[in-house]
Design a protein around this motif. Sequence first.
Motif, PDB file in Angstrom:
ATOM      1  N   UNK A 122       0.813  -1.220   0.000  1.00  0.00           N
ATOM      2  CA  UNK A 122       0.000   0.000   0.000  1.00  0.00           C
ATOM      3  C   UNK A 122       0.846   1.269   0.000  1.00  0.00           C
ATOM      4  N   UNK A 123       2.005   1.238   0.666  1.00  0.00           N
ATOM      5  CA  UNK A 123       2.871   2.422   0.691  1.00  0.00           C
ATOM      6  C   UNK A 123       3.365   2.799  -0.707  1.00  0.00           C
ATOM      7  N   UNK A 124       3.371   1.826  -1.615  1.00  0.00           N
ATOM      8  CA  UNK A 124       3.890   2.079  -2.963  1.00  0.00           C
ATOM      9  C   UNK A 124       2.782   2.182  -4.003  1.00  0.00           C
ATOM     10  N   UNK A 125       1.548   2.374  -3.554  1.00  0.00           N
ATOM     11  CA  UNK A 125       0.415   2.368  -4.498  1.00  0.00           C
ATOM     12  C   UNK A 125       0.483   3.500  -5.511  1.00  0.00           C
ATOM     13  N   UNK A 126       1.193   4.579  -5.159  1.00  0.00           N
ATOM     14  CA  UNK A 126       1.306   5.729  -6.064  1.00  0.00           C
ATOM     15  C   UNK A 126       2.441   5.555  -7.077  1.00  0.00           C
ATOM     16  N   UNK A 127       3.178   4.464  -6.982  1.00  0.00           N
ATOM     17  CA  UNK A 127       4.304   4.221  -7.881  1.00  0.00           C
ATOM     18  C   UNK A 127       3.898   3.214  -8.951  1.00  0.00           C
ATOM     19  N   UNK A 128       3.866   3.649 -10.184  1.00  0.00           N
ATOM     20  CA  UNK A 128       3.492   2.775 -11.297  1.00  0.00           C
ATOM     21  C   UNK A 128       4.686   2.405 -12.180  1.00  0.00           C
ATOM     22  N   UNK A 129       5.861   2.865 -11.811  1.00  0.00           N
ATOM     23  CA  UNK A 129       7.095   2.514 -12.513  1.00  0.00           C
ATOM     24  C   UNK A 129       8.011   1.860 -11.486  1.00  0.00           C
ATOM     25  N   UNK A 130       8.261   0.553 -11.630  1.00  0.00           N
ATOM     26  CA  UNK A 130       8.987  -0.196 -10.613  1.00  0.00           C
ATOM     27  C   UNK A 130      10.456   0.200 -10.501  1.00  0.00           C
ATOM     28  N   UNK A 131      10.960   0.977 -11.461  1.00  0.00           N
ATOM     29  CA  UNK A 131      12.328   1.478 -11.349  1.00  0.00           C
ATOM     30  C   UNK A 131      12.406   2.617 -10.336  1.00  0.00           C
ATOM     31  N   UNK A 132      11.230   3.111  -9.890  1.00  0.00           N
ATOM     32  CA  UNK A 132      11.179   4.212  -8.928  1.00  0.00           C
ATOM     33  C   UNK A 132      11.054   3.716  -7.484  1.00  0.00           C
TER      34      UNK A 132
END
Length: 424
Positions: free
Chosen positions: A156-166
Amino acid sequence: MKKLLILGTFIFSLFLKSQQINDSLNVRLQNVTKDTKFGLALSGGGAKGFAHIGILKMIDSLGIKVDYITGTSMGGILGGLYAMGYNADQLKKTIYKVDWNRILSNKIPYSKVNISEKDEYDKYILEFPVVKGVPTLPSSYIEGQYMGEVLNTLTFNAKHINDFSKLRIPVELTSSDIENGGLVMQKKGSLPLAIRSTLAIPAAFAPVYIDGKLLVDGGLDRNYPANEVRQMGADFVIGGYTGFRLFTKKEIENPMKMIYQTHAIRSVEDFKHQKALSNILVDFVDPLGDITTKDFARFRKIIKIGEIEARKHLPEFVALAEAQKKLGIKYEHEMIEEVKLPTTKFTFNEEDGTPIRDAAEIEVIKSQMNLTEGKYYDAKTVNAAIDKVFGMRQYEKVYYTYTNVNDGLVMNVFVKRAKKELSS
């Protein structure tokens, strides 16, 4: 005297083996510079993949920096979560806390079934889907509803990240296109859905739609993705392999083991090529012995074996850690902080991504979810809303993804319609 001689010979052989390992590693470390990039590749293996915790603990305890990660199946979930910032101890505790019996079941907890369905739910011993009036076997063993909830919560903490390199560490997860064939590397989109796809063991878990492709466990094409982590940019590869072993002539008299063997031969052959691309490799296959991909209940033993086997490679890990420190390469590993963005829009879709056209159906789903645009919602609230839709028993699976758009999140809701059932 004879016993002392045997003991002395044994100790000397261990010394020689250790020296050979150190000499070999020193050669491999000669080309390491401050610009060297370090990759971690974790194989699939179902429940056996819990053993990778041993490698992650070694990396954390010695402060080894990892620049890129690839993972397949269980190696995918551990690699994906580690890339977010979870450490080995947190992942171990998570494995201990998860209700594996529920993950490996399609049953809805009775408390979450819609009140109008409770009289009928679980009344019958068996329920078979009916296709064109004919009872059929289920299309898959496990749809993974609860698994999806667990993965959405953990990521859930990464839900705003849609590019896994980020992510904290760039990560790519393997999946296989079960319709057209071929390896598909998950690099963008929804992290929990990408993890879910690499965990979709054929004939055990239902396949997953991503970008119009029907995807399953990437182990069909690449169980140990060492080549892929090198393609990401890694010059030095640390790996963990919990994959296949080949059965003996006697064992393959069992028809099921014969079927298994036909796939294992290809995977074992591919592993030989991937192994050559690895600088430090912990091969867990023999130590795991008779433990199988489905032995999730034996997670304690599997993790213990993983920790023991990783420690056997301690000289290699120590040498790498010291080389990094001498070069000023710093280990930094912490959890991604949640960005509390509002949900600005909802979309409602079929499992394959086709928008739902029935306005009345959308209104029913909205009513059950009871979420409104423009507000921030935490994982517990969102999961409860999805549970209410699932509890209607109109769908075999209900899940969601997020798309980050203009300082807000679009929540995409997906449903897989339940087939009509015949009870007996």
